[in-house]
Scaffold this motif. Structure first.
Motif, PDB file in Angstrom:
ATOM      1  N   SER A 158       0.692  -1.111   0.187  1.00 38.82           N
ATOM      2  CA  SER A 158       0.024  -0.149  -0.089  1.00 38.82           C
ATOM      3  C   SER A 158       1.012   1.290   0.156  1.00 38.82           C
ATOM      4  CB  SER A 158      -1.018  -0.021   1.332  1.00 38.82           C
ATOM      5  OG  SER A 158      -0.089   0.300   2.385  1.00 38.82           O
ATOM      6  N   LEU A 159       2.127   1.051  -0.416  1.00 37.06           N
ATOM      7  CA  LEU A 159       3.050   2.252  -0.409  1.00 37.06           C
ATOM      8  C   LEU A 159       3.439   2.479  -1.956  1.00 37.06           C
ATOM      9  CD1 LEU A 159       5.654   1.788   2.582  1.00 37.06           C
ATOM     10  CD2 LEU A 159       3.694   3.414   2.538  1.00 37.06           C
ATOM     11  N   SER A 160       3.810   3.615  -2.150  1.00 34.87           N
ATOM     12  CA  SER A 160       4.325   3.852  -3.476  1.00 34.87           C
ATOM     13  C   SER A 160       5.790   3.349  -3.811  1.00 34.87           C
ATOM     14  CB  SER A 160       4.351   5.439  -3.846  1.00 34.87           C
ATOM     15  OG  SER A 160       5.497   5.993  -3.162  1.00 34.87           O
ATOM     16  N   GLY A 161       6.115   3.225  -4.854  1.00 33.33           N
ATOM     17  CA  GLY A 161       7.433   2.507  -5.211  1.00 33.33           C
ATOM     18  C   GLY A 161       8.637   3.224  -4.541  1.00 33.33           C
ATOM     19  N   GLY A 162       8.676   4.590  -4.339  1.00 32.22           N
ATOM     20  CA  GLY A 162       9.651   5.249  -3.798  1.00 32.22           C
ATOM     21  C   GLY A 162       9.636   4.944  -2.247  1.00 32.22           C
ATOM     22  N   GLN A 163       8.385   5.063  -1.587  1.00 27.74           N
ATOM     23  CA  GLN A 163       8.169   4.715  -0.361  1.00 27.74           C
ATOM     24  C   GLN A 163       8.588   3.455   0.004  1.00 27.74           C
ATOM     25  OE1 GLN A 163       4.266   5.733  -0.210  1.00 27.74           O
ATOM     26  NE2 GLN A 163       4.337   7.917   0.600  1.00 27.74           N
ATOM     27  N   ARG A 164       8.459   2.598  -0.578  1.00 32.57           N
ATOM     28  CA  ARG A 164       9.116   1.265  -0.327  1.00 32.57           C
ATOM     29  C   ARG A 164      10.539   1.100  -0.351  1.00 32.57           C
ATOM     30  NH1 ARG A 164       5.190  -1.200  -5.190  1.00 32.57           N
ATOM     31  NH2 ARG A 164       3.402  -0.776  -4.160  1.00 32.57           N
ATOM     32  N   GLN A 165      11.123   1.797  -1.555  1.00 34.80           N
ATOM     33  CA  GLN A 165      12.523   1.788  -1.542  1.00 34.80           C
ATOM     34  C   GLN A 165      13.107   2.400  -0.259  1.00 34.80           C
ATOM     35  OE1 GLN A 165      14.794  -0.008  -2.279  1.00 34.80           O
ATOM     36  NE2 GLN A 165      15.357   0.111  -4.346  1.00 34.80           N
ATOM     37  N   ARG A 166      12.232   3.691   0.370  1.00 31.14           N
ATOM     38  CA  ARG A 166      12.805   4.224   1.430  1.00 31.14           C
ATOM     39  C   ARG A 166      12.913   3.149   2.705  1.00 31.14           C
ATOM     40  NH1 ARG A 166      12.933   9.911   0.626  1.00 31.14           N
ATOM     41  NH2 ARG A 166      12.263  10.400  -1.501  1.00 31.14           N
ATOM     42  N   ALA A 167      11.713   2.356   2.408  1.00 27.53           N
ATOM     43  CA  ALA A 167      11.669   1.462   3.817  1.00 27.53           C
ATOM     44  C   ALA A 167      12.749   0.436   3.642  1.00 27.53           C
ATOM     45  CB  ALA A 167      10.171   0.862   3.662  1.00 27.53           C
ATOM     46  N   VAL A 168      13.076  -0.079   2.558  1.00 27.97           N
ATOM     47  CA  VAL A 168      14.273  -1.038   2.454  1.00 27.97           C
ATOM     48  C   VAL A 168      15.296  -0.171   2.639  1.00 27.97           C
ATOM     49  CG1 VAL A 168      15.686  -2.478   0.659  1.00 27.97           C
ATOM     50  CG2 VAL A 168      12.860  -2.254   0.620  1.00 27.97           C
ATOM     51  N   ILE A 169      15.569   0.874   2.369  1.00 28.50           N
ATOM     52  CA  ILE A 169      16.741   1.453   3.032  1.00 28.50           C
ATOM     53  C   ILE A 169      16.861   1.926   4.468  1.00 28.50           C
ATOM     54  CG2 ILE A 169      17.897   3.813   2.646  1.00 28.50           C
ATOM     55  CD1 ILE A 169      16.960   3.820  -0.291  1.00 28.50           C
ATOM     56  N   ALA A 170      15.601   1.947   5.019  1.00 32.35           N
ATOM     57  CA  ALA A 170      15.478   2.249   6.355  1.00 32.35           C
ATOM     58  C   ALA A 170      16.008   0.868   7.012  1.00 32.35           C
ATOM     59  CB  ALA A 170      14.004   2.874   6.750  1.00 32.35           C
ATOM     60  N   ARG A 171      15.391  -0.127   6.283  1.00 31.18           N
ATOM     61  CA  ARG A 171      15.736  -1.297   7.168  1.00 31.18           C
ATOM     62  C   ARG A 171      17.237  -1.690   7.124  1.00 31.18           C
ATOM     63  NH1 ARG A 171      13.241  -6.594   4.579  1.00 31.18           N
ATOM     64  NH2 ARG A 171      14.490  -6.121   2.856  1.00 31.18           N
ATOM     65  N   ALA A 172      17.760  -1.068   6.110  1.00 32.23           N
ATOM     66  CA  ALA A 172      19.248  -1.489   5.937  1.00 32.23           C
ATOM     67  C   ALA A 172      20.095  -0.651   6.904  1.00 32.23           C
ATOM     68  CB  ALA A 172      19.624  -1.246   4.499  1.00 32.23           C
ATOM     69  N   LEU A 173      19.560   0.538   7.155  1.00 37.25           N
ATOM     70  CA  LEU A 173      20.455   1.565   7.918  1.00 37.25           C
ATOM     71  C   LEU A 173      19.965   1.213   9.505  1.00 37.25           C
ATOM     72  CD1 LEU A 173      20.295   4.609   5.836  1.00 37.25           C
ATOM     73  CD2 LEU A 173      22.080   3.079   5.832  1.00 37.25           C
ATOM     74  N   VAL A 174      18.822   0.690   9.949  1.00 37.57           N
ATOM     75  CA  VAL A 174      18.649   0.769  11.095  1.00 37.57           C
ATOM     76  C   VAL A 174      19.696   0.128  12.163  1.00 37.57           C
ATOM     77  CG1 VAL A 174      17.673  -1.594  11.374  1.00 37.57           C
ATOM     78  CG2 VAL A 174      16.657   0.339  12.516  1.00 37.57           C
ATOM     79  N   THR A 175      20.791  -0.806  11.612  1.00 39.00           N
ATOM     80  CA  THR A 175      21.758  -1.131  12.714  1.00 39.00           C
ATOM     81  C   THR A 175      22.906  -0.413  12.418  1.00 39.00           C
ATOM     82  OG1 THR A 175      22.373  -2.618  10.664  1.00 39.00           O
ATOM     83  CG2 THR A 175      20.807  -3.547  12.613  1.00 39.00           C
ATOM     84  N   ASN A 176      22.929   1.075  11.687  1.00 44.42           N
ATOM     85  CA  ASN A 176      24.001   1.552  11.339  1.00 44.42           C
ATOM     86  C   ASN A 176      25.127   0.850  10.823  1.00 44.42           C
ATOM     87  OD1 ASN A 176      23.487   4.075  12.488  1.00 44.42           O
ATOM     88  ND2 ASN A 176      23.549   3.475  14.268  1.00 44.42           N
ATOM     89  N   PRO A 177      24.901   0.419   9.685  1.00 40.95           N
ATOM     90  CA  PRO A 177      26.153  -0.647   8.973  1.00 40.95           C
ATOM     91  C   PRO A 177      27.187   0.403   8.452  1.00 40.95           C
ATOM     92  CG  PRO A 177      24.103  -0.035   7.419  1.00 40.95           C
ATOM     93  CD  PRO A 177      23.784   0.444   8.761  1.00 40.95           C
ATOM     94  N   GLU A 178      28.224  -0.416   8.426  1.00 45.04           N
ATOM     95  CA  GLU A 178      29.445   0.394   7.979  1.00 45.04           C
ATOM     96  C   GLU A 178      29.623   0.102   6.169  1.00 45.04           C
ATOM     97  OE1 GLU A 178      32.799  -1.242  10.467  1.00 45.04           O
ATOM     98  OE2 GLU A 178      30.826  -1.595  11.467  1.00 45.04           O
ATOM     99  N   LEU A 179      28.868  -0.798   5.768  1.00 45.17           N
ATOM    100  CA  LEU A 179      28.956  -1.045   4.261  1.00 45.17           C
ATOM    101  C   LEU A 179      27.622  -1.182   3.950  1.00 45.17           C
ATOM    102  CD1 LEU A 179      30.635  -1.661   1.706  1.00 45.17           C
ATOM    103  CD2 LEU A 179      30.348  -3.954   2.458  1.00 45.17           C
ATOM    104  N   LEU A 180      27.169  -0.373   2.845  1.00 42.68           N
ATOM    105  CA  LEU A 180      25.999  -0.480   2.046  1.00 42.68           C
ATOM    106  C   LEU A 180      25.952  -1.123   0.604  1.00 42.68           C
ATOM    107  CD1 LEU A 180      22.798  -0.298   2.851  1.00 42.68           C
ATOM    108  CD2 LEU A 180      23.138   2.133   1.920  1.00 42.68           C
TER     109      LEU A 180
END
Ligand SMILES: Nc1ncnc2c1ncn2[C@@H]1O[C@H](COP(=O)(O)OP(=O)(O)OP(=O)(O)O)[C@@H](O)[C@H]1O
Ligand code: SF4
Ligand SMILES: [Mg+2]
Lengths: 299, 311, 338
Positions: free
Chosen positions: C157-179
């Motif tokens: 129920s999100l737009s494509g851009g919002q989904r990708q933001r969610a994926v990015i948020a999930r990736a960043l939530v642990t403060n990774p050093e490499l993305l």
């Protein structure tokens, strides 16, 4: 499809909204499906309240009233569906049999689904030789008609209720295994499962929290399609005298014993035969309907 | 093509090996095979001879291989009931079973396929509805109930046909009808949906747009393409026929392999059970393999793939 | 090795082939997806990886994250060897290295709300208390530009851009050093691509992450990367500063890629690649590019060029002609105009 429903439900929130959406869905059901659901609800109610509603104990004999006619054939109201050769009340036996048969079918369906899904996941997770072994087992179960396999096991191990239920549980396990493996592999190759794996999730979390809920609707449809087959299988084996043993009784068992009195007292056999057929029919109608609505990918 | 044939043969061999292994394991788990197969009251020298023949004094893995050897040389043990060689006990029943299953299979084809084609061509007509109702009923009414209803109507009430035994060809009518109906219903349902799918394809529309008469379109394009998926369930139906024979022969006291199996299971005459299970399994595996190969010949796209999943 | 010892990620000679087999007895063919790739990513640096479809970019991304085992070669992360996929050590390392996927809808579980999924890495790695997790999720959502109410929504129920933001948020939530981003914008609407690209650039700069940015879009790579590597059939054929590589591509394949970029108002000679598109199951001998190369020499057919700095300006390139080791068969198309 399911998702839109569940999300509207979640968004609606209140109990009232939920109830209203349930009513809406009922409205969209074809009349045949409504009848099927009502019949199944009736069967479940009978199975649950069997002890309360049966007029007699199912083993209780009334030797003066042997083979008495059911009401609709001019018999007395004391035994609405008549009595059998030992004067046991057919209605009470029918009620107990419904409970037994449903219990077995539920137990066996769940066992089959658990075994199949577990093996399917194991195959998808380990791949390689493990997967080949599971696939060979799948091939193997497709190779022999299950009835024959079941007969062989019963011959070698003798009969007991637990063994019988477990045995029936193996009916259709390979279907669940195939589905679970296929969907798990495609999920792991690309998509959410690969992503969750990359987050560092344990296999338990990956399969239990993500993959299982995602394939649940497909599994439920398969279970609904396998359930009537198990009812028929159970009744067939019990009919042959190789399933449920007296003094326990099941629907197939009743038909089997009624066979001796087919010419003199057909009502002994007709009532359980009708229940078997109607139940199998209703569950499979419901399964087909669910499949069309939830999961068009299943053949 | 050769690859396909070989790989199919390999899969069939694996299935048969697994069936034999299954019997071996089940036999081991249920006690001393010599006692089990020969019966506890068999003469000791016979049991000893059996032990030697099957190598029961050897380590397990050698036993496993000698089990294969015994089975493929037809050494399957003796029947507990009359001490005769089980293979001959089983084989002499085969003609009786074939006398039911072969006609029943023909009924399946002759009734099921035309009914399905007709229903698909006249979609939503009265006949189509009837075919669908019959198809669903054919699934939900198990063969033993259908058999007893037929007996109730044609033997008990009308007195036209005998209800049990094997005295004349009249005895075969009700069993064949029972088995024929279930399979025909399944086949009709399957043929109907295969036809409907083919009729919805663009090339059918193209063919009829080119001005071919509809009957020619149906005959030349639709039927032949719908035949491909229909072949796939024939192997599957064979399993249904075998299971049906077990039940139907029991209901009608027909002295075939199916009834023998039920009696042997009830009496725990394990040598006979084992022989029948192996025989049925090998027949089924072979039949499925032939169907697959046929399928591969008809539809070369399928090479290297399993048939589509059937239900 | 321009970053010396401080590299966050170092991959050496990675190779990965798949056996693809038709049927049970079909003849197996070897697909060399990645064939000797070395790369480094320093802390706070973005390496762009470009190449056409099927050249092994995604496989390289999976290899450097240790999701798949390498056939040969090694991956070193922060000085330590990459543990085997699925081990506890590997799982533990996930909080430090994360991935953004091409198709955000496929990468998210449709049955769970976005909020739950963004919090999932914290659950998996048992980071913080429930309250802290909630706080962290809210913070990271704000960081990627999601509204708080999006947390209760399901991905579809999100737009494509919002989904990708969610994926990015999930990736960043642990403060990774490499993305590692595998074509993070190519599945998005053109109107949103720039926004997400800018977001990724900002985040990388602000959080000082190392980033491997995989794309087939040269312009996106140029905008976001400090260094770019061009891949062809499982190998890196050219590597250098993005502006320099795009202005003056040294490798004939890069020249072709660059000339294919549509440029409004500029008339450039387009190098049309000849020959079949590359097939990793059937790698040509010598320089894998020679069947399509407009300047191929006889040497190219037999001898594989090495990736090494060009004498003139130190640009790393794998081409006999670019190194002046063989004379061009005919003059390269006048690419200098672009
Ligand atoms: N799991 C796998 N099994 C078999 N072959 C694979 C697998 N993964 C990748 N390949 C093959 O390896 C080659 C490289 O694939 P890869 O996905 O790395 O390319 P890519 O550069 O990411 O392409 P795209 O731009 O299309 O994503 C392809 O030919 C692909 O078919
Ligand atoms: S090495 Fe030869 S074939 Fe390869 S890119 Fe250079 S010139 Fe072309
Ligand atoms: Mg890719």
């Amino acid at each position: 499809m399911v998702d839109t429903i569940s999300s509207t439900v979640a968004a609606g929130g209140s109990l009232l909204a939920r109830f209203r959406s349930l009513l809406e869905r009922l409205n969209r059901m074809p009349i045949l499906i409504t009848i099927a659901v009502l019949w199944l609800v009736l069967m479940l109610a009978i199975a649950v309240s069997a002890d309360l509603i049966s007029p007699y104990r199912f083993t209780q004999m009334d030797l003066r009233n042997r083979l008495s006619l059911p009401v609709f054939m001019g018999g007395s109201w004391a035994h609405i569906l008549g009595t059998d050769e030992l004067g046991r009340d057919v209605l009470s036996r029918l009620i107990t049999s419904i409970r037994m048969s449903l219990l077995i079918a539920f137990g066996a369906t769940i066992i089959g689904a658990v075994v199949g899904v577990t093996l399917g996941f194991v195959a998808a997770h380990f791949r390689g030789i493990v997967e080949q072994a599971v696939l060979a087992l799948v091939d193997f179960s497709a190779a022999i008609p299950f009835l024959v396999l079941a007969l062989a096991v019963l011959a070698f191990f003798g009969n007991s209720l637990v063994l019988f239920v477990c045995l029936l549980g193996f009916h259709a396990w390979e279907r669940y295994a195939r589905i679970a493996r296929g969907l798990a592999i495609s999920g792991r190759m690309h998509g959410y499962a690969a992503a969750v794996h990359q987050l560092g999730a344990s296999p338990w979390r990956l399969y239990g929290r993500h993959i299982l809920p995602n394939i649940a609707s497909t599994l439920i449809v398969s279970m609904t399609l396998a359930f009537p087959e198990i009812i028929l299988l159970e009744s067939g084996l019990s009919f042959l005298g190789l399933g449920i043993q007296p003094p326990d009784t099941s629907l197939g068992n009743m038909v089997g014993f009624g066979r001796e009195y087919l010419s003199s007292a057909p009502w002994i056999m007709l009532a359980p035969a009708f229940v078997i057929t109607a139940t199998a029919l209703c569950v499979s109608l419901l399964g087909d309907w669910l499949r069309d609505r939830l999961d068009p990918t299943l053949s | 093509m050769l690859h396909y044939l070989l790989s199919r043969l390999l899969r069939a061999a694996v299935s048969i090996i697994m069936v034999v292994t299954f019997v071996f394991v089940v036999l081991r788990m249920s006690g001393d095979p010599a006692m089990v197969i020969m019966g506890a009251d068999a003469p000791p020298e016979a049991i000893d001879a059996f032990r030697k023949a099957w190598g029961l004094d050897q380590p397990l893995w050698i036993q496993y291989f000698s089990f294969f050897e015994a089975i493929f040389s037809g050494e399957l043990g003796r029947s507990m009931r009359d001490g005769r060689d089980v293979l001959s006990v089983v084989l002499e029943r085969v003609p009786s079973t074939l006398a039911l299953t072969v006609p029943a299979f023909l009924v399946n084809l002759v009734v099921g396929v035309p009914a399905g084609v007709y229903a698909a061509l006249h979609r939503n007509s009265l006949i189509d509805r009837c075919v669908m109702v019959m198809a669903v009923t054919g699934f939900a009414v198990p063969s033993f109930i259908l058999a007893m209803l037929l007996v109730l109507i044609f033997s008990v009430n009308l007195g036209w046909l005998p209800s049990a035994g094997q005295d004349s060809w009249l005895n075969a009518i009700l069993p064949i009808a029972t088995m024929g109906f279930g399979g025909a219903a399944l086949l009709a349902r399957f043929t109907r949906s295969a036809m409907l799918e083919v009729l919805g394809q663009p090339y059918i529309r193209t063919a009829s747009a080119k001005g071919l008469p509809w009957s020619a379109v149906v005959w030349r394009h639709a039927l032949q393409n719908a035949a491909i998926p229909t072949i796939t369930i024939i192997g599957f139906m064979l399993g249904g026929l075998v299971a049906g024979a077990v039940v139907v022969e029991s209901v009608f006291s027909w002295p075939g392999v199916g009834r023998l199996l039920v009696i042997s299971v009830a009496n725990r005459d394990l040598g006979v059970v084992q022989a029948i299970v192996l025989m049925i399994a090998i027949t089924m595996v072979a039949a499925n393999m032939i169907v697959d190969v046929l399928y591969g010949l008809v539809d070369p796209r399928m090479h290297g793939q399993a048939r589509p999943a059937r239900r | 090795m321009n970053a010396g010892t401080a590299d966050l990620l170092e991959a050496r000679d990675l190779a990965r082939s798949y056996t693809v087999r038709r049927g049970l007895l079909g003849r197996p063919t070897l697909v060399r997806a990645v064939d000797g790739v070395s790369l480094t990513v320093a802390r706070g640096e973005t390496l762009g990886l470009v190449g056409e479809s099927g050249c092994g970019k995604s496989t390289t991304a999976r290899l450097v994250l240790g999701i798949e085992p390498t056939d040969t070669g090694s991956v070193t992360f922060d000085g330590g060897a990459m543990p085997r996929s699925g081990t506890a050590a590997w799982a533990h390392l996930r909080r430090r290295m994360q991935m953004v996927y091409q198709d955000p809808l496929a990468a998210l579980d449709r049955r769970l709300t976005v909020g739950v999924q963004i919090a999932e890495p914290l659950d998996i790695h048992r980071i913080g208390t429930a309250a802290e997790r909630e706080e962290r999720v809210a913070a990271v959502m704000a960081e990627v530009g999601l509204q708080p109410h999006h947390a209760a929504r399901h991905p579809q129920s999100l737009s494509g851009g919002q989904r990708q933001r969610a994926v990015i948020a999930r990736a960043l939530v642990t403060n990774p050093e490499l993305l590692v981003c595998d074509e993070p914008i190519s599945a998005l609407d053109v109107s949103i691509q720039a926004l997400v690209l800018n977001l990724l650039g900002d985040l990388q700069e602000r959080l000082k992450m190392g980033m491997l940015f995989v794309s087939h879009d040269l312009r996106a790579v140029r905008q976001i990367s400090q260094r770019v590597a061009v891949m062809y059939l499982g190998r890196i054929v050219e590597e250098g500063d993005p502006d320099a590589v795009l202005h003056d591509p040294a490798h004939p394949y890069t020249q072709a890629l660059v000339s294919a970029i549509p440029h409004p108002g500029k008339t450039t000679t387009r190098v049309i690649l000849q020959g079949d598109p590359p097939n990793p199951a059937n790698r040509p001998t010598g320089c894998a590019f020679h069947p399509r190369c407009p300047v191929a020499t006889p040497t190219c057919r037999t001898q594989a060029p090495e990736l090494k700095p060009r004498r003139s300006d130190g640009r790393r390139v794998a081409c006999h002609v670019a190194h002046g080791e063989a004379a061009a068969a005919r003059a390269p198309a006048s690419l200098e105009t672009c």
